[in-house]
Design a protein around this motif. Structure first.
Motif, mmCIF file in Angstrom:
data_model
loop_
_atom_site.group_PDB
_atom_site.id
_atom_site.type_symbol
_atom_site.label_atom_id
_atom_site.label_comp_id
_atom_site.label_asym_id
_atom_site.label_seq_id
_atom_site.Cartn_x
_atom_site.Cartn_y
_atom_site.Cartn_z
ATOM 1 N N LYS A 146 -0.742 -3.766 1.055
ATOM 2 C CA LYS A 146 0.343 -2.836 0.717
ATOM 3 C C LYS A 146 0.299 -2.355 -0.733
ATOM 4 O O LYS A 146 0.924 -1.355 -1.080
ATOM 5 N N ASP A 147 -0.424 -3.064 -1.582
ATOM 6 C CA ASP A 147 -0.553 -2.608 -2.972
ATOM 7 C C ASP A 147 -1.223 -1.232 -3.050
ATOM 8 O O ASP A 147 -1.002 -0.477 -3.993
ATOM 9 N N TYR A 148 -2.044 -0.917 -2.052
ATOM 10 C CA TYR A 148 -2.712 0.392 -2.057
ATOM 11 C C TYR A 148 -1.720 1.522 -1.753
ATOM 12 O O TYR A 148 -1.954 2.666 -2.100
ATOM 13 N N TYR A 149 -0.619 1.159 -1.111
ATOM 14 C CA TYR A 149 0.455 2.155 -0.924
ATOM 15 C C TYR A 149 1.124 2.420 -2.277
ATOM 16 O O TYR A 149 1.265 3.567 -2.704
ATOM 17 N N THR A 150 1.502 1.352 -2.951
ATOM 18 C CA THR A 150 2.186 1.466 -4.245
ATOM 19 C C THR A 150 1.320 2.225 -5.245
ATOM 20 O O THR A 150 1.800 3.145 -5.920
ATOM 21 N N LEU A 151 0.059 1.840 -5.324
ATOM 22 C CA LEU A 151 -0.853 2.469 -6.271
ATOM 23 C C LEU A 151 -1.020 3.969 -5.970
ATOM 24 O O LEU A 151 -0.898 4.815 -6.861
ATOM 25 N N THR A 152 -1.255 4.281 -4.696
ATOM 26 C CA THR A 152 -1.456 5.685 -4.305
ATOM 27 C C THR A 152 -0.187 6.494 -4.550
ATOM 28 O O THR A 152 -0.237 7.621 -5.032
ATOM 29 N N LYS A 153 0.952 5.892 -4.239
ATOM 30 C CA LYS A 153 2.238 6.573 -4.425
ATOM 31 C C LYS A 153 2.426 6.950 -5.910
ATOM 32 O O LYS A 153 2.851 8.057 -6.235
ATOM 33 N N ARG A 154 2.090 6.011 -6.775
ATOM 34 C CA ARG A 154 2.251 6.274 -8.218
ATOM 35 C C ARG A 154 1.298 7.388 -8.675
ATOM 36 O O ARG A 154 1.668 8.251 -9.458
ATOM 37 N N HIS A 174 -3.058 3.566 2.114
ATOM 38 C CA HIS A 174 -3.473 4.681 1.248
ATOM 39 C C HIS A 174 -3.106 6.020 1.908
ATOM 40 O O HIS A 174 -2.494 6.894 1.288
ATOM 41 N N ILE A 175 -3.428 6.133 3.201
ATOM 42 C CA ILE A 175 -3.153 7.374 3.949
ATOM 43 C C ILE A 175 -1.641 7.562 4.137
ATOM 44 O O ILE A 175 -1.133 8.677 4.081
ATOM 45 N N LYS A 176 -0.943 6.457 4.336
ATOM 46 C CA LYS A 176 0.525 6.527 4.483
ATOM 47 C C LYS A 176 1.116 7.246 3.270
ATOM 48 O O LYS A 176 1.978 8.112 3.392
ATOM 49 N N SER A 177 0.640 6.884 2.112
ATOM 50 C CA SER A 177 1.150 7.505 0.899
ATOM 51 C C SER A 177 0.676 8.946 0.763
ATOM 52 O O SER A 177 1.452 9.831 0.393
ATOM 53 N N LEU A 178 -0.585 9.207 1.081
ATOM 54 C CA LEU A 178 -1.104 10.587 0.962
ATOM 55 C C LEU A 178 -0.385 11.554 1.886
ATOM 56 O O LEU A 178 -0.228 12.733 1.580
ATOM 57 N N THR A 179 0.032 11.056 3.074
ATOM 58 C CA THR A 179 0.644 11.934 4.085
ATOM 59 C C THR A 179 2.156 12.009 3.983
ATOM 60 O O THR A 179 2.784 12.804 4.670
ATOM 61 N N GLU A 180 2.743 11.159 3.168
ATOM 62 C CA GLU A 180 4.196 11.056 3.119
ATOM 63 C C GLU A 180 4.832 12.350 2.615
ATOM 64 O O GLU A 180 4.339 12.958 1.660
ATOM 65 N N ASP A 181 5.934 12.729 3.267
ATOM 66 C CA ASP A 181 6.653 13.920 2.807
ATOM 67 C C ASP A 181 7.158 13.699 1.402
ATOM 68 O O ASP A 181 7.492 12.595 1.024
#
Ligand SMILES: [Zn+2]
Length: 309
Positions: free
Chosen positions: A260-268, A301-308
């Protein structure tokens, strides 16, 4: 606007021999997972042919002709101790570069919002004149040159969160102030480069070495100084060398990130790219060698890239 996944099936024919960690299953698990869960806002495209001059800008002429002649008619050939090519590697390695450039075209032309290239071989260890560390062509470096030359940009940032230092990308852009190369990596470790003192011609290289055993919060905290540097540089486009081998389960290194850290990192990074460059961002797969950790990490990573927004 959608996120685009760039891939082809030619990666399957890049055979690195039995027991090699950089194997076709790495991309297959990622693709199969995304096809199964069908994230919203995701589209798929195949790479298009590109002008070879961008490859010539990135690599030395002799190197390119040596590589071209190294693809065997049958069996395997070693470009270095662990960079192995087979007959199918010729097309696979070109497709990896093509994916990067097609992704850039799509973002620049606003065909899609951002992109992830699910490709192999990876690229960030390949230097101007040298294949290394499973890498043949430096896919992301060709992408940066493409942005500078074809789209006339003057500031391109590359963020490399693979656990290994991207010696190749640093080597190619060490004297190029138009490209800011930033890397977090385990150090001292393979490939040996990546000390804080390696800063480039005009402070255009930022290396953040991390000791073995680094935990999630320490890794993510390192990005505070990276974001400061990026804000100062004001990139027009951000490219990500997305290696997922800083995961705690990865067999090739000892940094302890959770999926899940890859979500946080990508989001930032996404938030910052919105502020700095109109969200122009392309990510390309580098390392990641535990199949389950890789699948989960790319998912985040993709979750963050695709997030509205
Ligand atoms: Zn790596």
């Amino acid at each position: 606007m959608k996120t685009c996944i760039l891939t082809t099936d030619t990666y399957l024919n890049h055979d690195t021999g039995g027991g090699h960690p950089e194997k076709a299953d790495r991309v297959t698990v990622v693709i199969n997972h995304l096809k199964k869960i069908k994230p919203k806002n995701l589209i798929w495209e195949k790479p298009e042919k590109f002008n070879l001059k961008y490859l010539n800008l990135t690599h030395d002429k002799n190197y390119l002709s040596n590589v071209k002649n190294s693809f065997p008619k049958e069996g395997l050939n070693f470009l270095d101790g662990d960079t192995i090519v087979s007959p199918g590697s010729k097309k696979a390695s070109m497709d990896a570069v093509e994916s990067m450039l097609t992704a850039i075209d799509g973002v620049m032309k606003k065909k899609f919002r951002n992109a992830f290239c699910a490709v192999r071989p990876p690229g960030h260890h390949a230097e101007k004149q040298k294949a290394m560390g499973f890498c043949v062509y430096n896919n992301i470096a060709v992408g940066a040159y493409y942005l500078l030359e074809k789209y006339n940009l003057s500031k391109v940032a590359i963020i490399d969160f693979d656990v290994h230092h991207g010696n190749g990308t640093q080597n190619i852009f060490y004297n190029n102030k138009n490209v800011l190369y930033i890397s977090t990596h385990q150090y001292p470790y393979y490939p040996g480069s990546g000390a804080e003192s390696e800063k480039g011609i005009e402070d255009n290289i930022l290396n953040i070495p991390l000791t073995a055993g680094t935990q999630s919060h320490e890794f993510l905290n390192a990005y505070d100084s990276i974001f400061k540097k990026l804000k100062k540089f004001k990139p027009e486009f951000i490219l990500l060398s997305a290696g997922f081998d800083a995961h705690k389960d990865d067999p090739l290194a000892q940094i302890n990130l959770e999926s899940k850290d890859y979500y946080t990192l990508t989001k930032r990074i996404m938030t910052l790219s919105k502020e700095l460059c109109g969200e122009r961002l392309v990510s390309i797969l580098e390392g990641g060698y535990d199949l389950n950790a890789l699948k989960e990490s790319v998912d985040y990573h993709i979750k963050s890239l695709t997030e509205d927004k």
